[in-house]
Structures are given as structure tokens and as C-alpha cells.
Scaffold this motif. Structure first.
Motif, PDB file in Angstrom:
ATOM      1  N   ARG A 113      47.224  24.883  34.496  1.00 15.32           N
ATOM      2  CA  ARG A 113      48.214  25.490  35.330  1.00 15.32           C
ATOM      3  C   ARG A 113      47.823  27.386  35.237  1.00 15.32           C
ATOM      4  N   ASP A 114      47.298  27.347  33.849  1.00 16.48           N
ATOM      5  CA  ASP A 114      46.619  28.492  33.332  1.00 16.48           C
ATOM      6  C   ASP A 114      45.115  29.014  33.994  1.00 16.48           C
ATOM      7  N   PHE A 115      45.409  29.580  35.784  1.00 12.85           N
ATOM      8  CA  PHE A 115      44.216  30.386  35.971  1.00 12.85           C
ATOM      9  C   PHE A 115      44.829  31.681  37.157  1.00 12.85           C
ATOM     10  N   PHE A 116      43.329  32.215  37.575  1.00 13.48           N
ATOM     11  CA  PHE A 116      43.357  33.042  38.917  1.00 13.48           C
ATOM     12  C   PHE A 116      43.114  32.358  39.635  1.00 13.48           C
ATOM     13  N   SER A 117      43.590  31.882  41.439  1.00 13.96           N
ATOM     14  CA  SER A 117      43.000  32.151  42.031  1.00 13.96           C
ATOM     15  C   SER A 117      41.638  33.176  42.623  1.00 13.96           C
ATOM     16  N   LEU A 118      41.052  32.415  44.340  1.00 13.91           N
ATOM     17  CA  LEU A 118      40.344  33.351  44.357  1.00 13.91           C
ATOM     18  C   LEU A 118      40.311  35.175  45.043  1.00 13.91           C
ATOM     19  N   GLY A 119      41.861  34.342  45.936  1.00 15.48           N
ATOM     20  CA  GLY A 119      42.426  35.574  46.408  1.00 15.48           C
ATOM     21  C   GLY A 119      43.285  36.293  45.504  1.00 15.48           C
ATOM     22  N   ASP A 120      44.083  35.590  44.866  1.00 18.16           N
ATOM     23  CA  ASP A 120      44.291  36.962  43.415  1.00 18.16           C
ATOM     24  C   ASP A 120      43.792  37.874  42.732  1.00 18.16           C
ATOM     25  N   ILE A 121      42.480  37.493  42.641  1.00 18.27           N
ATOM     26  CA  ILE A 121      41.275  38.243  42.052  1.00 18.27           C
ATOM     27  C   ILE A 121      40.472  39.783  43.457  1.00 18.27           C
ATOM     28  N   VAL A 122      40.339  38.945  44.592  1.00 20.47           N
ATOM     29  CA  VAL A 122      39.984  39.657  45.367  1.00 20.47           C
ATOM     30  C   VAL A 122      41.157  40.715  46.084  1.00 20.47           C
ATOM     31  N   ALA A 123      42.695  40.452  45.449  1.00 17.79           N
ATOM     32  CA  ALA A 123      43.281  40.869  46.589  1.00 17.79           C
ATOM     33  C   ALA A 123      44.321  42.124  45.293  1.00 17.79           C
ATOM     34  N   ASN A 124      43.744  41.662  43.851  1.00 14.64           N
ATOM     35  CA  ASN A 124      44.070  43.464  42.827  1.00 14.64           C
ATOM     36  C   ASN A 124      42.631  43.927  42.942  1.00 14.64           C
ATOM     37  N   GLY A 125      41.760  43.334  43.133  1.00  9.72           N
ATOM     38  CA  GLY A 125      40.339  44.344  43.336  1.00  9.72           C
ATOM     39  C   GLY A 125      40.216  45.055  41.849  1.00  9.72           C
ATOM     40  N   GLN A 126      39.891  46.190  41.881  1.00  9.04           N
ATOM     41  CA  GLN A 126      39.584  46.814  41.090  1.00  9.04           C
ATOM     42  C   GLN A 126      40.787  47.025  38.982  1.00  9.04           C
ATOM     43  N   PHE A 197      27.859  46.963  44.449  1.00  9.94           N
ATOM     44  CA  PHE A 197      26.331  47.274  44.728  1.00  9.94           C
ATOM     45  C   PHE A 197      26.903  45.618  46.165  1.00  9.94           C
ATOM     46  N   ARG A 198      27.532  45.079  45.927  1.00  6.51           N
ATOM     47  CA  ARG A 198      28.468  44.000  47.218  1.00  6.51           C
ATOM     48  C   ARG A 198      29.941  44.672  47.499  1.00  6.51           C
ATOM     49  N   LYS A 199      30.361  45.536  46.958  1.00  6.18           N
ATOM     50  CA  LYS A 199      31.863  46.450  46.600  1.00  6.18           C
ATOM     51  C   LYS A 199      32.645  45.381  46.988  1.00  6.18           C
ATOM     52  N   SER A 200      32.857  44.614  45.822  1.00  2.48           N
ATOM     53  CA  SER A 200      33.801  42.788  45.902  1.00  2.48           C
ATOM     54  C   SER A 200      33.822  42.624  44.793  1.00  2.48           C
ATOM     55  N   MET A 201      34.797  42.173  44.568  1.00  2.00           N
ATOM     56  CA  MET A 201      34.820  41.528  43.371  1.00  2.00           C
ATOM     57  C   MET A 201      33.731  40.227  42.326  1.00  2.00           C
TER      58      MET A 201
END
Length: 423
Positions: A113-126, A197-201
Motif C-alpha cells: 500500500r506504500d506507493f504514489f498514484s501517477l495522478g498524485d505525482i502529477v498533481a504535486n508537480g515540482q 523539456f517535457r514540462k512534466s514530471m
């Protein structure tokens, strides 16, 4: 495999490679093998991830915090040190492998259960830039492996893997090479950074990362069900047309149309081919009805929608019940040279905008004579076309082309390029 100057024998080098083993759900340990170049090269090729091995005569040593910075974080206070003269590794054939060891191979080294969803990573950004964390995701596609040489002369390789989950349709993972297909991944201790370059995580596999393939967990089972249902809708195939981030500068191999067809049809192991072809556009229906030139899609899953819809028609879309619509070019183009025709190539998104020199919104403002004039700027003209050709069982001829760029070709450039192609 790495090498270091041998302090005892000036002018010579010592060689080593590291690996990590586990024999229970909770315990795993790092190991290092040292020896001569030829021996270590042989040993590092002897076994691979997922093999069952017997390690003979290792020296058990206390962890060195400095050295452990570049290895997976294990639950043990020790590590194994193997040497050419005293140690050995025996590999068991699959039929002799211990079933108990095979079963724990699919258990992640971190809490399920110890993981980040990809949405969480994108939402938290930099705010997550530089953090090391865990990811559970589905493998969507594997890019072409690229080879390079470092400033100190070492050879290396890298490739880009596309992941997705219930929250994000495409997320980039950079790794040293990947050969699995259609698998679930639990990625422990991967570094996430903001790519300017991609302007994304993006996520990057490091020497500390451990990837568990097809993890045995409730969370992975739920994600697998979602991925299976989602892939059956066909939305992943549509999304792939809009998610290709291969650098055009890296595409240099020149093909005829027939060579492209034969290359992808004759190689079951090759998912796609990137190449350049100098061909004529023989179908370009810019003056057809707007619905055949410009289409609206769900911004979350790229499923085709109509402006009248209140929600996405894809039942597995992570954006439901709210619907965000994006509009863009979605053309089917035929390209032809002296060897044949590649039908129904996709020309869409930014590639279409750069080719035509206008956005979808600007195109809608053109008069019918202006649309016809734009069409004849390219129709039956020799063009330089960079494209990705993919195997596609759903297509009539078994292949699908995706145009990444298209420009009018200079006659001299065409002659020079085709002179190097076996016609």
C-alpha cells in the motif's frame, strides 16, 4: 559490470558487479562479485532477474554506509561479498527451481500500500522534485533503446517506458533498458523529477530501484482489472497517437514504403519502426466535412466524444463523471512512392498543426477555397515524412502509420536520400 584501479597492482583493474537476492517475503540482501574482467563478464551474464541461485562461500560483511548509497535499501544489516577465487553462483534450471522461491518473486520489497498514484505525482508537480518514492502502474509501451558513451568512455543505454494507472493515461519512466511486455509493475525507490523539456514530471530508475513484475497484491489485482477493461475499450490505441514524444532528430533511417511494410510485418519481436520516407501524399481530405478533419476527444483518456455529450462514453475513464473536451486535427492520409502505398496514416495533434501551419481553431475560420488551396499545397507533392509504423491486428492490412512530421522535400535532398536506399 564496473571496473576500478587495483591499488595493489598499479596499472591493472579490478572488476565487479552487484545483485540483490531474497529468500523470504520480508528479507533480502545485496551481494557484490569481484574478480578479473573476463570472469566477472561471464558471471554477470550467467543469471538474470527471476532466476533461482545457490550462492557458495560468500563472505558476510557489515554494510558500508558509503557504498550502500548506490545499492537498494535492504532489510539486512549485512551484505554478501563474493570473490573469483573462493565463491561461486549456481543457477537452477526452471524445472528445478524451488516453488517457494518462485512465489515470493512477485512480492514487492515495500509495503503493497506504500506507493504514489501517477495522478498524485502529477498533481504535486515540482514539490516532489528529487524525491524517491514507490509507484504501482501498468506498462503501456516501451520506447526504442538508445545507446551512448559517457564523458569517461563508459558505454550506456537508456529507454523511455510509458506507464498508466486509473489517474493518468501516460507517464514517462526512464530506465536502462526494458524487455517485458504487458505487465504490472511495482517500482520501489524510483526518483521523480520535473523535466523542463517535457514540462512534466518523470520517474527515473536508479541503482537503488527494485522493480517487481506482476506484483502479488490486492492493489495490483484491482489495477489489473481496470487496465484490462480500459484496454478493451480501444482508448489506449487512440491515446498512443497523441502521446509519442520521440525526438525527430533521432529518426534518420530512410525507407521506401514497401520496406517499412516488410520490416514491421516480418519481425514479430518489433513493436514499431521509426523512419523517414520521401513519398507523395495521395489522399488528404482537408475539404471534407469538418467531422472528418477535426475531432473532439476526452482530455483524460482521448476517447472520441461529441460536443453534446455530458460525460465520456468510455466507462473506464478516470475523468468521469466530469467531462473535459479537447479539439484537434485527426486526419487519415495515404502516402505513396514508387514501391507502394501506406494507407490511412494518422496525421493528428501538433504534428498536423506544424504540417498545415495552423491550429484546429484557425482551420475552422478558413473559407472553402482556402481549405482547398491548403490541400493542394501538399497533395501529390513529394514530401519528407517522419513516421512511426506499428503492428496493428485491428487494421485491415495489419499495420498502422502515425505521421510525426511532414514537410515539402527539396529535389536534391530526395535524390541524395534515395541513392542510399536499396530500391
Amino acid at each position: 559490470m564496473k571496473s576500478f584501479p587495483d591499488r595493489k597492482n598499479i596499472g591493472s583493474e579490478r572488476y565487479t558487479f552487484s545483485f540483490t537476492v531474497k529468500d523470504s517475503p520480508d528479507y533480502f540482501i545485496n551481494a557484490s562479485f569481484w574478480g578479473t574482467g573476463d570472469y566477472i563478464h561471464t558471471m554477470s551474464s550467467l543469471f538474470r532477474i527471476g532466476d533461482c541461485v545457490m550462492i557458495e562461500n560468500p563472505l558476510i560483511v557489515t554494510k558500508d554506509p558509503e557504498k550502500e548509497r548506490f545499492c537498494p535499501a535492504t532489510s539486512s544489516l549485512y551484505r554478501l561479498l563474493l570473490t573469483e577465487n573462493h565463491s561461486a553462483v549456481k543457477v537452477f534450471p526452471d524445472r528445478e527451481a524451488d516453488p517457494r522461491l518462485i512465489s515470493i518473486f512477485h512480492l514487492p520489497v515495500k509495503d503493497n500500500r506504500d506507493f504514489f498514484s501517477l495522478g498524485d505525482i502529477v498533481a504535486n508537480g515540482q514539490s516532489l522534485d528529487g524525491n524517491v518514492l514507490n509507484i504501482l502502474a501498468v506498462l503501456q509501451s516501451v520506447g526504442e533503446t538508445k545507446y551512448f558513451t559517457t564523458s569517461d568512455g563508459r558505454k550506456g543505454q537508456r529507454c523511455e517506458v510509458k506507464l498508466f494507472d486509473e489517474t493518468v493515461m501516460s507517464f514517462c519512466l526512464i530506465c536502462h533498458g526494458y524487455h517485458e511486455r504487458q505487465v504490472m509493475l511495482f517500482i520501489a525507490d524510483t526518483r521523480v523529477t520535473f523535466d523542463s523539456f517535457r514540462k512534466s514530471m518523470v520517474a527515473t530508475v536508479t541503482s537503488k530501484t527494485i522493480i517487481t513484475v506482476n506484483p502479488d497484491s490486492k492493489e495490483a489485482e484491482l489495477l489489473f482489472r481496470y487496465a484490462k477493461e480500459f484496454s478493451e475499450t480501444g482508448a489506449l490505441d487512440d491515446q498512443e497517437q497523441f502521446g509519442d514524444h520521440v525526438s525527430l532528430d533521432s529518426i534518420s533511417d530512410v525507407f521506401t514504403v514497401t520496406q517499412l511494410k516488410l520490416s514491421i510485418q516480418g519481425n514479430d519481436k518489433q513493436d514499431c519502426i521509426y523512419g523517414v520516407t520521401y513519398a507523395f501524399i495521395t489522399i488528404l481530405n482537408l475539404d471534407a466535412s469538418v467531422s472528418k478533419v477535426i475531432r473532439s476527444r476526452c482530455a483524460k483518456c482521448w476517447f472520441q466524444v461529441t460536443d453534446e455529450m455530458q460525460r465520456c462514453s468510455n466507462p473506464a475513464c478516470p475523468g468521469n463523471p466530469n467531462l473535459e473536451i479537447t479539439t484537434g486535427f485527426d486526419l487519415l492520409v495515404d502516402i505513396t512512392d514508387h514501391t507502394g502505398t501506406l494507407k490511412s496514416c494518422s496525421l493528428s495533434g501538433t504534428a498536423a498543426e506544424k504540417t498545415l501551419g495552423c491550429t484546429a481553431e484557425e482551420f475552422l475560420q478558413l473559407t472553402e477555397p482556402e481549405k482547398t488551396a491548403l490541400k493542394w499545397k501538399f497533395l501529390l507533392e513529394r514530401c519528407k515524412i517522419c513516421l512511426k509504423v506499428m503492428s496493428s491486428p485491428k487494421s485491415r492490412n495489419g499495420i498502422r502509420g502515425n505521421i510525426l512530421s511532414c514537410t515539402l522535400a527539396e529535389p536534391l535532398e530526395v535524390r541524395q536520400a534515395l541513392s542510399s536506399v536499396a530500391l
